[in-house]
Write a protein that holds these residues in place. Structure first.
Motif, PDB file in Angstrom:
ATOM      1  N   ASP A  24      67.227  17.247  36.333  1.00  0.00           N
ATOM      2  CA  ASP A  24      66.744  17.715  37.692  1.00  0.00           C
ATOM      3  C   ASP A  24      64.982  18.128  37.283  1.00  0.00           C
ATOM      4  O   ASP A  24      65.066  18.023  35.966  1.00  0.00           O
ATOM      5  N   GLY A  25      64.553  17.745  37.798  1.00  0.00           N
ATOM      6  CA  GLY A  25      62.325  18.758  38.223  1.00  0.00           C
ATOM      7  C   GLY A  25      62.162  17.405  36.571  1.00  0.00           C
ATOM      8  O   GLY A  25      62.691  15.586  36.621  1.00  0.00           O
ATOM      9  N   THR A  26      60.991  17.667  36.514  1.00  0.00           N
ATOM     10  CA  THR A  26      60.485  16.880  35.868  1.00  0.00           C
ATOM     11  C   THR A  26      59.543  17.786  34.131  1.00  0.00           C
ATOM     12  O   THR A  26      59.834  19.148  34.078  1.00  0.00           O
ATOM     13  N   LYS A  27      59.161  17.716  33.491  1.00  0.00           N
ATOM     14  CA  LYS A  27      58.919  18.166  32.082  1.00  0.00           C
ATOM     15  C   LYS A  27      57.556  17.882  31.952  1.00  0.00           C
ATOM     16  O   LYS A  27      56.405  16.529  31.997  1.00  0.00           O
ATOM     17  N   VAL A  28      56.507  19.080  31.759  1.00  0.00           N
ATOM     18  CA  VAL A  28      54.984  18.254  31.068  1.00  0.00           C
ATOM     19  C   VAL A  28      54.726  18.265  29.844  1.00  0.00           C
ATOM     20  O   VAL A  28      55.434  19.211  29.128  1.00  0.00           O
ATOM     21  N   LEU A  29      54.123  17.169  29.664  1.00  0.00           N
ATOM     22  CA  LEU A  29      53.604  16.691  28.515  1.00  0.00           C
ATOM     23  C   LEU A  29      52.291  17.067  27.878  1.00  0.00           C
ATOM     24  O   LEU A  29      52.342  17.761  27.108  1.00  0.00           O
ATOM     25  N   LYS A  30      51.071  17.374  29.058  1.00  0.00           N
ATOM     26  CA  LYS A  30      49.979  17.375  28.664  1.00  0.00           C
ATOM     27  C   LYS A  30      49.691  17.884  29.512  1.00  0.00           C
ATOM     28  O   LYS A  30      49.434  17.426  31.062  1.00  0.00           O
ATOM     29  N   SER A  31      48.471  18.891  30.268  1.00  0.00           N
ATOM     30  CA  SER A  31      48.043  19.536  31.247  1.00  0.00           C
ATOM     31  C   SER A  31      46.484  19.809  30.059  1.00  0.00           C
ATOM     32  O   SER A  31      46.528  20.276  29.476  1.00  0.00           O
ATOM     33  N   ARG A  32      45.196  19.833  31.273  1.00  0.00           N
ATOM     34  CA  ARG A  32      44.448  20.451  31.077  1.00  0.00           C
ATOM     35  C   ARG A  32      43.469  20.331  32.548  1.00  0.00           C
ATOM     36  O   ARG A  32      43.384  19.995  33.111  1.00  0.00           O
ATOM     37  N   ARG A  33      42.585  21.768  32.219  1.00  0.00           N
ATOM     38  CA  ARG A  33      41.347  21.531  33.414  1.00  0.00           C
ATOM     39  C   ARG A  33      40.330  20.459  33.068  1.00  0.00           C
ATOM     40  O   ARG A  33      39.825  19.711  32.932  1.00  0.00           O
ATOM     41  N   LYS A  34      40.762  20.005  35.430  1.00  0.00           N
ATOM     42  CA  LYS A  34      39.535  18.861  35.402  1.00  0.00           C
ATOM     43  C   LYS A  34      38.275  20.349  35.492  1.00  0.00           C
ATOM     44  O   LYS A  34      38.072  20.929  35.672  1.00  0.00           O
ATOM     45  N   ALA A  35      37.380  19.466  35.917  1.00  0.00           N
ATOM     46  CA  ALA A  35      36.293  19.843  36.239  1.00  0.00           C
ATOM     47  C   ALA A  35      36.033  20.607  37.325  1.00  0.00           C
ATOM     48  O   ALA A  35      36.645  20.222  38.407  1.00  0.00           O
ATOM     49  N   LYS A  36      34.807  21.765  37.462  1.00  0.00           N
ATOM     50  CA  LYS A  36      35.000  22.543  38.892  1.00  0.00           C
ATOM     51  C   LYS A  36      33.984  22.244  40.258  1.00  0.00           C
ATOM     52  O   LYS A  36      32.850  21.863  39.178  1.00  0.00           O
ATOM     53  N   GLU A  37      33.601  21.771  41.008  1.00  0.00           N
ATOM     54  CA  GLU A  37      32.714  21.474  42.122  1.00  0.00           C
ATOM     55  C   GLU A  37      32.588  22.701  43.041  1.00  0.00           C
ATOM     56  O   GLU A  37      32.936  23.406  43.306  1.00  0.00           O
ATOM     57  N   ILE A  38      31.326  22.925  43.327  1.00  0.00           N
ATOM     58  CA  ILE A  38      30.754  24.301  43.726  1.00  0.00           C
ATOM     59  C   ILE A  38      29.826  23.835  44.584  1.00  0.00           C
ATOM     60  O   ILE A  38      28.728  23.709  44.828  1.00  0.00           O
ATOM     61  N   PRO A  39      30.543  23.389  46.475  1.00  0.00           N
ATOM     62  CA  PRO A  39      30.058  22.788  46.939  1.00  0.00           C
ATOM     63  C   PRO A  39      29.258  24.340  47.850  1.00  0.00           C
ATOM     64  O   PRO A  39      29.453  25.232  48.127  1.00  0.00           O
ATOM     65  N   MET A  40      27.548  24.036  48.511  1.00  0.00           N
ATOM     66  CA  MET A  40      26.565  25.370  48.808  1.00  0.00           C
ATOM     67  C   MET A  40      26.038  24.567  49.674  1.00  0.00           C
ATOM     68  O   MET A  40      25.193  23.568  49.614  1.00  0.00           O
ATOM     69  N   THR A  41      26.042  25.243  50.872  1.00  0.00           N
ATOM     70  CA  THR A  41      25.256  25.328  52.067  1.00  0.00           C
ATOM     71  C   THR A  41      24.689  26.040  51.825  1.00  0.00           C
ATOM     72  O   THR A  41      24.301  27.039  52.264  1.00  0.00           O
ATOM     73  N   PHE A  42      22.599  25.619  52.915  1.00  0.00           N
ATOM     74  CA  PHE A  42      22.190  26.805  52.987  1.00  0.00           C
ATOM     75  C   PHE A  42      20.991  26.458  55.208  1.00  0.00           C
ATOM     76  O   PHE A  42      21.234  25.653  54.724  1.00  0.00           O
ATOM     77  N   HIS A  43      20.435  27.211  54.248  1.00  0.00           N
ATOM     78  CA  HIS A  43      19.449  27.588  55.550  1.00  0.00           C
ATOM     79  C   HIS A  43      18.461  27.917  54.753  1.00  0.00           C
ATOM     80  O   HIS A  43      17.703  29.193  54.423  1.00  0.00           O
ATOM     81  N   VAL A  44      16.695  27.257  55.347  1.00  0.00           N
ATOM     82  CA  VAL A  44      15.931  27.258  54.299  1.00  0.00           C
ATOM     83  C   VAL A  44      14.843  28.722  55.424  1.00  0.00           C
ATOM     84  O   VAL A  44      15.157  29.130  56.271  1.00  0.00           O
ATOM     85  N   ILE A  45      14.859  29.475  54.609  1.00  0.00           N
ATOM     86  CA  ILE A  45      14.210  30.836  54.904  1.00  0.00           C
ATOM     87  C   ILE A  45      12.994  30.950  55.932  1.00  0.00           C
ATOM     88  O   ILE A  45      12.047  30.290  56.174  1.00  0.00           O
ATOM     89  N   ASP A  46      13.590  31.650  57.250  1.00  0.00           N
ATOM     90  CA  ASP A  46      12.080  31.515  58.169  1.00  0.00           C
ATOM     91  C   ASP A  46      10.957  32.036  57.837  1.00  0.00           C
ATOM     92  O   ASP A  46      10.625  33.349  56.307  1.00  0.00           O
ATOM     93  N   GLY A  47      10.051  31.333  58.235  1.00  0.00           N
ATOM     94  CA  GLY A  47       8.436  31.534  57.915  1.00  0.00           C
ATOM     95  C   GLY A  47       7.945  31.135  56.806  1.00  0.00           C
ATOM     96  O   GLY A  47       7.343  30.427  56.607  1.00  0.00           O
ATOM     97  N   LEU A  48       8.615  30.075  55.892  1.00  0.00           N
ATOM     98  CA  LEU A  48       8.664  29.380  54.193  1.00  0.00           C
ATOM     99  C   LEU A  48       8.466  28.024  55.139  1.00  0.00           C
ATOM    100  O   LEU A  48       8.895  27.114  56.235  1.00  0.00           O
ATOM    101  N   ASP A  49       7.846  27.215  54.699  1.00  0.00           N
ATOM    102  CA  ASP A  49       7.078  25.567  54.728  1.00  0.00           C
ATOM    103  C   ASP A  49       8.652  25.048  54.315  1.00  0.00           C
ATOM    104  O   ASP A  49       8.439  24.809  52.696  1.00  0.00           O
ATOM    105  N   VAL A  50       8.957  24.295  54.861  1.00  0.00           N
ATOM    106  CA  VAL A  50      10.313  23.514  54.705  1.00  0.00           C
ATOM    107  C   VAL A  50      10.213  22.406  53.924  1.00  0.00           C
ATOM    108  O   VAL A  50      10.437  21.736  53.117  1.00  0.00           O
TER     109      VAL A  50
END
Length: 245
Positions: A38-64
């Motif tokens: 049963d099951g599987t054997k872990v031969l190797k593991s590694r950490r993958k790159a991380k992505e950080i998505p960010m959404t925003f609204h331009v501060i009111d009053g600033l020139d867009v």
């Protein structure tokens, strides 16, 4: 107020972030082998790159239009920059833009988003912990002065990744040799040379603070016929380094 610093600039001087997805941990990539049962054997593991998505609204009053140009100059870089969030200021990500910067405006208001990639997949601490005789035995580790005048140092790594300590040695008497044994062995000087006379001039024999300094200034020693025996498994005997001249 929530702030986001990227390199030397605060992005929150121009935009208000609606959503920042830092996640909990980076995705892991596993190399598996099927077991006969049963099951599987872990031969190797590694950490993958991380992505950080960010959404925003331009501060009111600033020139867009001004904000559009400013965000482009800050975020569109060819090298990683330190990304720091004010709600966790003791940690930073080395991050770089991946994909495009989305930016939609009507001349007065603007919204958008982008994704920063963390190649290493983890955040790093800005804190430096010091272990010395005064706090030995505490959370940072223990220093033991042995009967043969050697010193054993046990460092507590309270993080989740390997650490690279900076070691400061202050001799209390004239010495022509220093040896540091750990996962690797570092020798400076000649352990087989007898002391002839007391030196009165102080000389800096090594000054490196980063891994790059170490790699640049040290090379494998191949011209020595004697060695400092360590007998510490898995460190091989005759392992040594010498200072480039």
């Amino acid at each position: 107020m929530f702030k986001v610093k990227y390199g030397d600039d605060y992005l929150t001087d121009y935009v208000r972030f609606i959503k920042v997805n830092r996640g909990v941990a980076s995705e892991s990539e596993l190399l598996l082998e099927e077991n006969s049962g049963d099951g599987t054997k872990v031969l190797k593991s590694r950490r993958k790159a991380k992505e950080i998505p960010m959404t925003f609204h331009v501060i009111d009053g600033l020139d867009v239009n001004v904000v559009r140009e400013k965000l482009g100059s800050i975020i569109s870089t060819t090298e990683t920059k330190q990304l720091i969030f004010s709600d966790n200021p003791n940690f930073y990500y080395e991050a770089i833009l991946t994909g495009t910067i989305e930016y939609t405006d009507d001349g007065f208001n603007a919204d958008g988003g982008f994704t920063l990639l963390v190649p290493s997949g983890y955040a790093e601490s800005v804190d430096t912990k010091v272990l010395n005789n005064d706090n030995s035995g505490g959370e940072n580790g223990t220093i033991i002065n042995n009967a043969d005048n050697s010193v054993s140092v046990l460092i507590n790594n309270n993080g989740t990744l390997p650490i690279y300590p900076t070691i400061k040695i202050t001799p209390t008497a004239e010495s022509g040799f220093f040896g540091i044994a750990g996962q690797n062995v570092l020798e400076i000087g000649n352990p087989d040379e007898a002391d002839e006379k007391r030196k009165t001039k102080q000389t800096t024999i090594a000054d490196f603070k980063t891994q790059s300094d170490f790699d640049t200034n040290f090379v494998d020693a191949t011209d020595r016929t004697t060695s400092w025996e360590t007998n510490i498994s898995p460190i091989p005997n005759n392992s040594k380094l010498k200072w480039k001249t």
